[in-house]
Motif scaffolding. Structure first.
Motif, short mmCIF file in Angstrom:
data_model
loop_
_atom_site.label_atom_id
_atom_site.label_comp_id
_atom_site.label_asym_id
_atom_site.label_seq_id
_atom_site.Cartn_x
_atom_site.Cartn_y
_atom_site.Cartn_z
N LYS A 30 1.18 -1.49 -0.22
CA LYS A 30 -0.23 0.06 -0.01
C LYS A 30 0.84 1.08 -0.19
O LYS A 30 2.31 1.07 0.65
CB LYS A 30 -0.81 -0.26 1.42
CG LYS A 30 -1.45 -1.02 1.70
CD LYS A 30 -3.07 -1.07 2.33
CE LYS A 30 -1.74 -0.29 3.82
NZ LYS A 30 -2.86 -0.56 5.25
N ASN A 31 0.30 2.14 -0.44
CA ASN A 31 1.26 3.25 -0.27
C ASN A 31 0.02 4.65 0.35
O ASN A 31 0.69 5.62 0.94
CB ASN A 31 1.28 3.88 -1.35
CG ASN A 31 0.42 3.99 -2.04
OD1 ASN A 31 -0.23 4.42 -2.48
ND2 ASN A 31 0.87 4.43 -3.53
N TYR A 32 -0.76 4.06 0.45
CA TYR A 32 -1.78 4.79 1.27
C TYR A 32 -3.25 4.20 2.41
O TYR A 32 -3.29 3.05 2.11
CB TYR A 32 -3.05 6.00 0.85
CG TYR A 32 -2.42 7.04 -0.50
CD1 TYR A 32 -1.64 8.05 -0.07
CD2 TYR A 32 -1.76 7.10 -1.35
CE1 TYR A 32 -1.24 9.34 -0.36
CE2 TYR A 32 -1.17 7.93 -2.15
CZ TYR A 32 -0.63 8.79 -1.58
OH TYR A 32 0.01 9.88 -2.25
N GLU A 33 -3.29 4.70 3.85
CA GLU A 33 -4.45 3.85 4.34
C GLU A 33 -5.68 4.29 3.71
O GLU A 33 -5.65 5.52 2.90
CB GLU A 33 -4.19 4.80 6.84
CG GLU A 33 -3.07 3.40 6.43
CD GLU A 33 -2.28 2.81 7.06
OE1 GLU A 33 -3.70 1.72 6.67
OE2 GLU A 33 -1.78 2.04 6.72
N LEU A 34 -6.86 3.54 3.89
CA LEU A 34 -8.55 4.18 3.23
C LEU A 34 -8.55 5.43 3.98
O LEU A 34 -8.78 5.83 3.09
CB LEU A 34 -8.66 3.21 4.17
CG LEU A 34 -8.84 1.47 2.86
CD1 LEU A 34 -9.80 1.02 4.03
CD2 LEU A 34 -8.58 1.34 2.02
N TYR A 35 -8.10 6.03 5.16
CA TYR A 35 -8.78 7.18 5.56
C TYR A 35 -8.07 7.91 5.32
O TYR A 35 -8.47 9.72 4.51
CB TYR A 35 -8.62 7.16 7.48
CG TYR A 35 -6.92 7.20 7.86
CD1 TYR A 35 -6.82 8.49 8.23
CD2 TYR A 35 -6.05 6.29 8.16
CE1 TYR A 35 -5.23 8.57 8.92
CE2 TYR A 35 -5.21 6.73 8.67
CZ TYR A 35 -4.42 7.86 8.81
OH TYR A 35 -3.26 7.80 9.27
N GLN A 36 -6.97 7.99 4.53
CA GLN A 36 -6.28 9.15 4.38
C GLN A 36 -6.10 9.31 2.14
O GLN A 36 -6.17 9.93 2.13
CB GLN A 36 -4.08 8.52 4.02
CG GLN A 36 -3.58 8.31 5.04
CD GLN A 36 -2.58 8.24 5.16
OE1 GLN A 36 -2.21 7.14 4.44
NE2 GLN A 36 -2.02 8.88 6.51
N ALA A 37 -6.54 8.41 2.14
CA ALA A 37 -6.99 7.42 1.01
C ALA A 37 -7.86 8.94 0.33
O ALA A 37 -8.56 9.82 -0.73
CB ALA A 37 -7.45 6.77 -0.04
N ASP A 46 -2.03 6.32 -9.18
CA ASP A 46 -1.32 5.12 -8.91
C ASP A 46 -1.51 5.18 -7.19
O ASP A 46 -0.79 5.22 -6.70
CB ASP A 46 0.72 5.25 -8.68
CG ASP A 46 0.71 4.91 -10.16
OD1 ASP A 46 0.31 4.95 -11.17
OD2 ASP A 46 1.97 6.47 -10.59
N VAL A 47 -2.46 5.18 -6.73
CA VAL A 47 -3.06 5.00 -5.52
C VAL A 47 -3.53 3.41 -5.22
O VAL A 47 -3.92 2.88 -5.89
CB VAL A 47 -4.26 6.14 -5.00
CG1 VAL A 47 -5.03 5.64 -4.06
CG2 VAL A 47 -4.19 7.00 -5.29
N GLY A 102 -6.47 -5.45 -2.61
CA GLY A 102 -5.82 -4.46 -2.79
C GLY A 102 -6.04 -4.29 -4.02
O GLY A 102 -6.01 -4.97 -4.99
N VAL A 103 -6.51 -2.96 -4.88
CA VAL A 103 -6.27 -2.08 -5.92
C VAL A 103 -5.37 -1.32 -5.71
O VAL A 103 -4.94 -0.68 -4.86
CB VAL A 103 -8.14 -1.76 -5.44
CG1 VAL A 103 -9.03 -2.65 -5.28
CG2 VAL A 103 -7.73 -0.82 -4.23
#
Length: 486
Positions: A30-37, A46-47, A102-103
């Motif tokens: 991952k490069n972001y947590e859900l709450y960050q995205a 590229d999220v 994962g997406v």
């Protein structure tokens, strides 16, 4: 029906494996947590995020999917013409609510103003073999909610918020004391005696040492040994165990925060505890005003201070100072028609009887934060006697919403006086008071090497969280509370 769903999920799992798709892959970057995205700008490419699928809505050539974790959720858009028919159909055929994905994709905002990730690519990250409880009904069996807390966390927003608040509170507690230059320490859970509080211990047995041991009821006497050893400001987040009855305010296993400051008295500690509570409120809830039983209470306002004797006199009409003999005091409660609702109450020592009277008739009426002071010495075997009135102790409790949240003393540091009090407690224990203390010769020896003036405090994290979140039962404030064997 339930078993059929599980069987179908296992069949899908086998199909995935047959296609050469890893059902339980090693990792996903991952490069972001859900709450960050959810806070990213539209057009961000590229999220990469991952989570559990909690809803799927199918519209011909597109799917709206929601994935979540404990800190947040995110809507995804899967379009057949963007990912290709194979990946689109694979999602439809093999992925269920409860599975992990994962997406990777690009952020945009829908017409309904919801931040959404347009999926460019996805990978399967884990199959759930059982269906989740229905979204709108959740888990209605309370015992099952505690036993299968992981499902309760998935389905109940209040549970998520409360237990996340616990995590924030623990972090803030450590930060507060460290900023005040207290040192965090650890003391033993397995102990030869049950010193440190008035409570019945859990017992265990050490086979190699061929000896009975107690699970600690409090870390108090070991933390004080550290003061003897040269520490001046210490605290511990201590797992404690008390073999008490079941009630909405009591746990048999709980986390206590206890600490000591050399050269302080209880009035210094009162100031520290008020400052700490305000700090925890700000750090945990971002406010000092909370709702308790639909009553808004601003903790930044002045707190009441009331004596133990005055409180009992006001609520029961009994002046405890007039009854130095426990039998006379018990008879007076009978004369007043007060039901203590406690088996063998006549066997209690005077201190425990007074405490029971207070808990039954006074404590439930204290809603706003209140400092209760001037406890009878019978009730405080480890507290310092007041200089002006040796029958009272230099002690306070913070009571909020009918619950004792913090207990604190100017500590007894006279080893000869401590020995007398522990001998009196041991006699009470021999006469049937199971919550009385026992002799602790090792602690007395440490005291005899000399102690400075000390003030100490203790509070349970679960009890504090229960009060501040206005919870009905303390079990709601534990991640995995003790339950009957299923």
């Amino acid at each position: 029906m339930y078993q059929e769903q599980t069987s179908r999920r296992i069949e899908k799992l086998e199909s995935l494996k047959a296609f050469g798709i890893q059902a339980y892959p090693e990792r996903f970057a991952k490069n972001y947590e859900l709450y960050q995205a959810g806070n990213l700008e539209d057009g961000m490419t590229d999220v990469k995020v991952a989570g559990r699928v909690i809803s799927i809505r199918h519209f011909s050539k597109l799917l709206f999917i929601t994935i979540s974790d404990i800190q947040g959720k995110l809507q995804l858009l899967l379009k057949k013409d963007e990912t290709g028919e194979e990946l689109f159909q694979q999602f439809l055929d093999y992925i269920d609510i409860g599975d992990f994905v994962g997406v990777e994709g690009t952020m945009y905002t829908t017409k309904t103003n919801e931040k959404t990730l347009r999926i460019k690519h996805y990978v399967f990250l884990g199959k759930a073999l059982h269906p989740l409880p229905e979204k709108w009904h959740g888990i209605t069996n309370i015992e099952l909610r505690y036993r299968q807390r992981y499902l309760d966390l998935l389905m109940t927003k209040d549970t998520q918020n409360r237990l996340l608040a616990r995590t924030r509170m623990v972090r803030a507690i450590r930060r507060f004391f460290e900023e005040k230059e207290f040192l965090e320490v650890e003391t033993p859970i397995l102990q030869h005696t049950s010193s440190g509080a008035l409570a019945k211990p859990f017992k265990t047995y050490h086979h190699s040492l061929d000896t009975e041991l107690n699970l600690r009821i409090a870390p108090e006497t070991y933390l004080k040994r550290l003061i003897v050893g040269g520490f001046t400001k210490v605290f511990e987040l201590a797992k404690c165990f008390r073999n008490e009855g079941i009630s909405p305010q009591h746990l048999q296993e709980f986390t206590m925060v206890e600490g000591y400051a050399a050269y302080w008295n209880y009035e210094d500690t009162m100031k520290l505890m008020r400052e700490m509570v305000l700090y925890l409120l700000n750090q945990t809830f971002q406010t000092t005003t909370i709702s308790i039983h639909n009553q808004s209470i601003d903790f930044s306002l002045e707190w009441d201070v009331v004596s133990f004797r005055d409180l009992i006199l006001k609520d029961t009409g009994i002046d405890i100072d007039l009854y130095p003999n426990v039998k006379d005091l018990f008879q007076e409660t009978r004369k007043k028609g007060i039901d203590l609702d406690y088996p063998d109450a006549e066997l209690l020592g005077r201190g425990n009887l007074i405490d029971l009277l207070y808990k039954r008739k006074c404590r439930p009426h204290l809603v706003k934060p209140t400092f209760l002071i001037q406890h009878p010495i019978d009730l405080s075997p480890l507290a310092r006697a007041n200089d002006a009135n040796p029958g009272l102790t230099d002690r306070f409790q913070l009571v909020i919403n009918g619950a004792e949240v913090i207990n604190a003393y100017s500590e007894l540091v006279d080893p000869l006086e401590q020995r007398k009090r522990l001998e009196a407690q041991a006699l009470l224990k021999n006469n049937g008071d199971v919550e009385a203390m026992e002799m602790d010769e090792d602690y007395l020896l440490a005291m005899e090497y000399g102690m400075p003036p000390i003030s100490g405090w203790g509070f349970g994290i679960e009890r504090l969280l229960m009060v501040l979140t206005d919870s009905d039962t303390i079990k709601d404030c534990v991640v995995f509370p003790l339950t009957k064997k299923g």
